[in-house]
Design a protein around this motif. Structure first.
Motif, mmCIF file in Angstrom:
data_model
loop_
_atom_site.group_PDB
_atom_site.id
_atom_site.type_symbol
_atom_site.label_atom_id
_atom_site.label_comp_id
_atom_site.label_asym_id
_atom_site.label_seq_id
_atom_site.Cartn_x
_atom_site.Cartn_y
_atom_site.Cartn_z
ATOM 1 N N TYR A 14 0.827 -1.217 0.000
ATOM 2 C CA TYR A 14 0.000 0.000 0.000
ATOM 3 C C TYR A 14 0.859 1.264 0.000
ATOM 4 N N ILE A 15 1.849 1.326 0.915
ATOM 5 C CA ILE A 15 2.643 2.568 0.962
ATOM 6 C C ILE A 15 3.497 2.737 -0.290
ATOM 7 N N LYS A 16 3.811 1.640 -0.966
ATOM 8 C CA LYS A 16 4.578 1.762 -2.206
ATOM 9 C C LYS A 16 3.697 2.207 -3.376
ATOM 10 N N LYS A 17 2.412 1.837 -3.307
ATOM 11 C CA LYS A 17 1.507 2.155 -4.418
ATOM 12 C C LYS A 17 1.014 3.601 -4.374
ATOM 13 N N ILE A 18 0.758 4.137 -3.176
ATOM 14 C CA ILE A 18 0.200 5.499 -3.099
ATOM 15 C C ILE A 18 1.318 6.526 -3.355
ATOM 16 N N PRO A 19 0.959 7.773 -3.711
ATOM 17 C CA PRO A 19 2.001 8.785 -3.924
ATOM 18 C C PRO A 19 2.845 8.969 -2.659
ATOM 19 N N LYS A 20 4.132 9.240 -2.851
ATOM 20 C CA LYS A 20 5.043 9.353 -1.699
ATOM 21 C C LYS A 20 4.758 10.634 -0.901
ATOM 22 N N PRO A 21 4.466 10.493 0.388
ATOM 23 C CA PRO A 21 4.213 11.687 1.209
ATOM 24 C C PRO A 21 5.519 12.329 1.678
ATOM 25 N N GLU A 22 5.420 13.524 2.279
ATOM 26 C CA GLU A 22 6.614 14.174 2.849
ATOM 27 C C GLU A 22 6.892 13.664 4.253
ATOM 28 N N LYS A 23 5.821 13.373 4.965
ATOM 29 C CA LYS A 23 5.994 12.775 6.287
ATOM 30 C C LYS A 23 4.860 11.797 6.576
ATOM 31 N N ALA A 24 5.108 10.884 7.518
ATOM 32 C CA ALA A 24 4.092 9.878 7.829
ATOM 33 C C ALA A 24 3.864 9.802 9.332
ATOM 34 N N ILE A 25 2.636 9.458 9.692
ATOM 35 C CA ILE A 25 2.265 9.301 11.096
ATOM 36 C C ILE A 25 1.591 7.934 11.232
ATOM 37 N N VAL A 26 2.055 7.153 12.213
ATOM 38 C CA VAL A 26 1.539 5.786 12.344
ATOM 39 C C VAL A 26 0.612 5.689 13.550
ATOM 40 N N MET A 27 -0.589 5.180 13.310
ATOM 41 C CA MET A 27 -1.604 5.039 14.377
ATOM 42 C C MET A 27 -2.213 3.633 14.340
ATOM 43 N N HIS A 28 -3.254 3.436 15.179
ATOM 44 C CA HIS A 28 -4.114 2.256 15.121
ATOM 45 C C HIS A 28 -3.324 0.953 15.036
#
Ligand code: ZN
Ligand code: ZN
Length: 422
Positions: free
Chosen positions: A376-390
């Motif tokens: 999933y993270i490889k398929k979506i456009p690359k963000p500038e920063k990420a936050i991990v929850m849940h």
């Protein structure tokens, strides 16, 4: 400046709630309850302009009736399923009133996937399909020029009832992602393998003249399981025996049937050609279940065997011919977990019941496993920063490490109370 405030769902699964604060508006993404202890996020509801809900599971919408929110946005099916979630919570906890549900329902505005909604001059959002349960959405916002994707619960892989989560998404500055199976140790068997296992276990019991009890979660799991069983029966690979259903899954299944256009096209085609993919879902006639000496399958809530009509059917476990198949995660302290751990005796009501029947666990999930999250993270456009929850702490921290290694972007694992400028 845009601030993210984390009220819940941090290093935990339960009470997901993120506040987005700008100069002029405050928006909540989800407002959930913790399923294990019923705790809710602490919110000053008077200052909140709107809540955007990703989907109808308790850990994402369960706290809403505790507050008076001016506006709630969600997809059409989520509105109908949320009503069921709130009614179940009311029956179980009595911690708010029917009037609170009515107030919340009247504050809802529903949207389709991809339909753009402007909340103010500088804030707009839309929903993408999250592939998790009927109507489940990832929330894509543009806030003062910042582009935020809040994934909610996602399933990037195939399921019987739904299409996989959208990954063809507009550009992203900040990604807020779930991490239920965020550790490289969280690699699950394929859907095909799980389905095969389920059918083999059911067949074995039916062939021996026994009855199979399947506890399920009302929304999502119940429909998947019913679809699998009915499909195998129609194709002749599973013997035709009566399937009895009980509990709030009956309502939830009728919501699924009300939204054919939101289902997997295969399922939609079946419905349009006159086949009910879930079978005849109605309340079980207990006389038939208990008195008739013939094999049958009982599908009922609750999924963790904690309350709900499933408790009535547990007395069938006195007979070694019968079997219970647990179909999902069983939280600590639940009767489901006790059965999983092999207790010899249970006491759902006054009388003790010896467990002589078989206990089997086949863990289905509406979440993508670790490999699926990485895809999933490889398929979506690359963000500038990420936050991990849940996710539990280990899963959240572990997935943050994976994102850092894969995308080389700053990744945060907030705790309750974290405030992050973006
Ligand atoms: Zn969920
Ligand atoms: Zn969740």
């Amino acid at each position: 400046m845009v601030l993210l405030k984390f009220h819940g769902g941090c290093q935990q699964i339960g009470m997901s709630c993120v506040e987005i604060e700008t100069q002029e508006r405050r928006i909540l993404l989800d407002c959930g309850m913790s399923p294990d202890n019923n705790s809710i996020p602490q919110i000053d509801d008077k200052n909140i302009d709107a809540v955007i809900v990703s989907h109808a599971h308790l850990d994402h919408c369960g706290a809403i009736p505790f507050y008076k929110f001016k506006k709630i946005y969600c997809t059409h099916p989520t509105a109908d399923l949320m009503y069921l979630t709130w009614k179940d919570t009311l029956n179980l906890t009595k911690s708010f009133k029917e009037e609170d549900i009515q107030y919340a329902m009247e504050s809802i505005e529903t949207l389709n996937y991809y339909e753009e909604k402007k909340i103010s001059e500088n804030i707009k959002f839309k929903f993408y399909n999250a592939g998790h349960i009927l109507g489940s959405a990832s929330i894509y916002l543009e806030v003062d020029g910042k582009k935020i994707l809040y994934t909610g619960d996602i399933n990037e892989g195939p399921s019987r009832t739904l299409l996989p989560a959208d990954t063809d998404i507009d550009e992203i500055d900040v990604l807020i992602i779930e991490s239920t199976y965020g550790s490289p140790l969280d690699i699950k068997p394929s859907r095909k393998t799980l389905e095969k296992q389920l059918i083999e276990e059911i067949s074995e019991t039916i062939e021996n003249g026994g009855k199979v009890i399947i506890p399920v979660f009302a929304i999502g799991r119940a429909q998947e399981i019913l679809l699998i069983i009915n499909n195998y029966m129609r194709s002749g690979k599973l013997k035709n025996v009566p399937i009895y259903t009980d509990g709030s899954l009956i309502h939830a299944t009728s919501v699924y049937l009300s939204y054919v256009n939101w289902l997997n096209p295969k399922v939609k085609n079946m419905i349009e050609s006159g086949i009910n993919p879930f079978g005849d879902v109605k309340k079980a006639d207990e006389k038939l279940v208990f008195n008739k000496n013939e094999p049958c399958i009982i599908v009922s809530t609750s999924g963790m065997v904690q309350g709900g009509p499933i408790l009535k059917y547990l007395k069938l476990l006195k007979d070694p011919k019968n079997k219970i198949i647990l179909t999902g995660y069983q939280a600590e302290g639940t009767l489901g977990r006790a059965l999983e751990e092999g207790v010899k005796e249970i006491q759902p009501f006054k009388n003790k019941i010896p467990v002589r029947g078989n206990v089997v666990k086949i863990e289905f999930s509406a979440h993508g496993d670790y490999n699926s999250l990485v895809r999933y993270i490889k398929k979506i456009p690359k963000p500038e920063k990420a936050i991990v929850m849940h996710g539990e702490r280990y899963q959240s921290l572990s997935f943050a490490m994976t994102i850092w290694k894969t995308l080389k972007i700053p990744t945060y694992v907030p705790v309750k109370g974290t405030i992050l400028p973006i």
